[in-house]
Scaffold this active site. Structure first.
Site, PDB file in Angstrom:
ATOM      1  N   ASP A   1       0.886  -1.162   0.000  1.00  0.00           N
ATOM      2  CA  ASP A   1       0.000   0.000   0.000  1.00  0.00           C
ATOM      3  C   ASP A   1       0.923   1.210   0.000  1.00  0.00           C
ATOM      4  O   ASP A   1       1.636   1.467   0.977  1.00  0.00           O
ATOM      5  CB  ASP A   1      -0.879  -0.021   1.252  1.00  0.00           C
ATOM      6  CG  ASP A   1      -1.811   1.189   1.358  1.00  0.00           C
ATOM      7  OD1 ASP A   1      -1.564   2.210   0.679  1.00  0.00           O
ATOM      8  OD2 ASP A   1      -2.765   1.125   2.150  1.00  0.00           O
TER       9      ASP A   1
ATOM     10  N   TYR B   1      -9.096  15.108  -7.611  1.00  0.00           N
ATOM     11  CA  TYR B   1      -8.124  14.292  -8.351  1.00  0.00           C
ATOM     12  C   TYR B   1      -7.177  15.191  -9.136  1.00  0.00           C
ATOM     13  O   TYR B   1      -5.953  14.999  -9.116  1.00  0.00           O
ATOM     14  CB  TYR B   1      -8.846  13.330  -9.293  1.00  0.00           C
ATOM     15  CG  TYR B   1      -7.936  12.641 -10.272  1.00  0.00           C
ATOM     16  CD1 TYR B   1      -7.190  11.525  -9.898  1.00  0.00           C
ATOM     17  CD2 TYR B   1      -7.809  13.106 -11.580  1.00  0.00           C
ATOM     18  CE1 TYR B   1      -6.344  10.905 -10.797  1.00  0.00           C
ATOM     19  CE2 TYR B   1      -6.977  12.480 -12.489  1.00  0.00           C
ATOM     20  CZ  TYR B   1      -6.236  11.382 -12.096  1.00  0.00           C
ATOM     21  OH  TYR B   1      -5.391  10.767 -13.002  1.00  0.00           O
TER      22      TYR B   1
ATOM     23  N   LYS C   1      -2.848  15.538  -8.997  1.00  0.00           N
ATOM     24  CA  LYS C   1      -1.914  15.403 -10.116  1.00  0.00           C
ATOM     25  C   LYS C   1      -1.133  16.694 -10.350  1.00  0.00           C
ATOM     26  O   LYS C   1       0.023  16.667 -10.768  1.00  0.00           O
ATOM     27  CB  LYS C   1      -2.674  14.967 -11.373  1.00  0.00           C
ATOM     28  CG  LYS C   1      -3.236  13.554 -11.268  1.00  0.00           C
ATOM     29  CD  LYS C   1      -2.161  12.537 -10.912  1.00  0.00           C
ATOM     30  CE  LYS C   1      -2.668  11.117 -10.899  1.00  0.00           C
ATOM     31  NZ  LYS C   1      -1.619  10.122 -10.603  1.00  0.00           N
TER      32      LYS C   1
ATOM     33  N   SER D   1      -0.808  13.311 -14.878  1.00  0.00           N
ATOM     34  CA  SER D   1      -1.996  13.233 -15.735  1.00  0.00           C
ATOM     35  C   SER D   1      -2.144  14.530 -16.505  1.00  0.00           C
ATOM     36  O   SER D   1      -1.700  15.594 -16.054  1.00  0.00           O
ATOM     37  CB  SER D   1      -3.249  13.016 -14.877  1.00  0.00           C
ATOM     38  OG  SER D   1      -4.433  13.126 -15.648  1.00  0.00           O
TER      39      SER D   1
END
Length: 252
Positions: free
Chosen positions: A62, A155, A159, A142
């Protein structure tokens, strides 16, 4: 073989982009630690690499847990005697929806997986790289960091943090011969596709998203792997602090 003599830890390597990166690195001569929280997927990829004649071991991790990340370094040292490259590919997202509908637990989780993981790999791997003359980090960010859109606000923020952190790491670690670069994929047909779209994965819905990509297709694991292969190779020995957009023109 472009990565002969190198050993790479690749997180999130049990599927999607990470699987493509792991298989490509092994094919090009690297020893690969296939790291994933999914034991079935990670072991499958490691087995496939070995069946094809490559060198790989699976390590469950993890990436938001310090002990697990420290264990990845120990796995690399035990299995292959060293470490030259870290690909921080593991990532997660919240479903595409209005920003205030994302709950606090989701917010914490995506920052832990997407951002804290960069901190943890630096914490545990930078001392090793310094002691052995250098190394390379490749962080998968991204296009959302460059051209954010509504629905994935938190999100997108993770990034953006990956991009800025990577550039700062490159500046700070350059004197130690540690290179740090990013790859920015556009949306791909991975297990997170429906979450990114915020709607069912149907041909009609895919068409809407493809219309925003000038080259007219989603990214593939091999597209991302090819970019990472270059950045991990000696051919990119003078490349650090860059973000390579693998996006079919999405960010133009």
């Amino acid at each position: 073989m472009r990565l002969k003599g190198k050993t790479a830890i690749i997180t999130g390597a049990g599927s999607g982009f990470g699987e493509g990166i792991a298989i490509t690195f092994a094919r090009e001569g690297a020893n690969v630690v296939v790291a994933d929280i999914n034991e079935v997927g990670g072991q499958r990829v490691a087995d496939a690499i070995r069946d094809a004649g490559g060198q790989a071991v699976f390590a469950r991790a993890d990436v938001s847990r310090s002990d697990d990340v420290a264990g990845l370094l120990q796995t690399a040292l035990s299995a292959f005697g060293g470490l030259t490259t870290v690909v921080n590919n593991a990532g997660t997202t919240h479903r595409n929806r209005p920003m205030l509908e994302v709950d606090e637990d989701e917010f914490d989780r995506i920052y832990a997986v997407n951002v804290k993981s960069i901190y943890l790999t630096a914490k545990h791997m930078v001392p090793h790289f310094r002691a052995h003359g250098g190394g390379a980090f490749i962080n998968i960010a991204s296009t959302a960091a460059i051209r954010p859109r509504p629905g994935l606000t938190w999100y997108n923020g993770t990034k953006g943090a990956v991009v800025t952190t990577s550039k700062s790491m490159a500046a700070e670690l350059g004197p130690d011969n540690i290179r740090v670069n990013c790859v920015n994929p556009v949306i791909g047909a991975t297990g997170l596709l429906a979450d990114f779209m915020g709607m069912p994965d149907t041909p009609e819905n895919r068409k809407r998203f493809l219309g925003t990509i000038p080259l007219g297709r989603f990214s593939t694991p091999q597209d991302i792997a090819n970019a990472c292969l270059y950045l991990a190779s000696d051919e990119a020995g003078f490349i650090t602090g860059t973000c390579l957009e693998v996006d079919g023109g999405r960010c133009v």
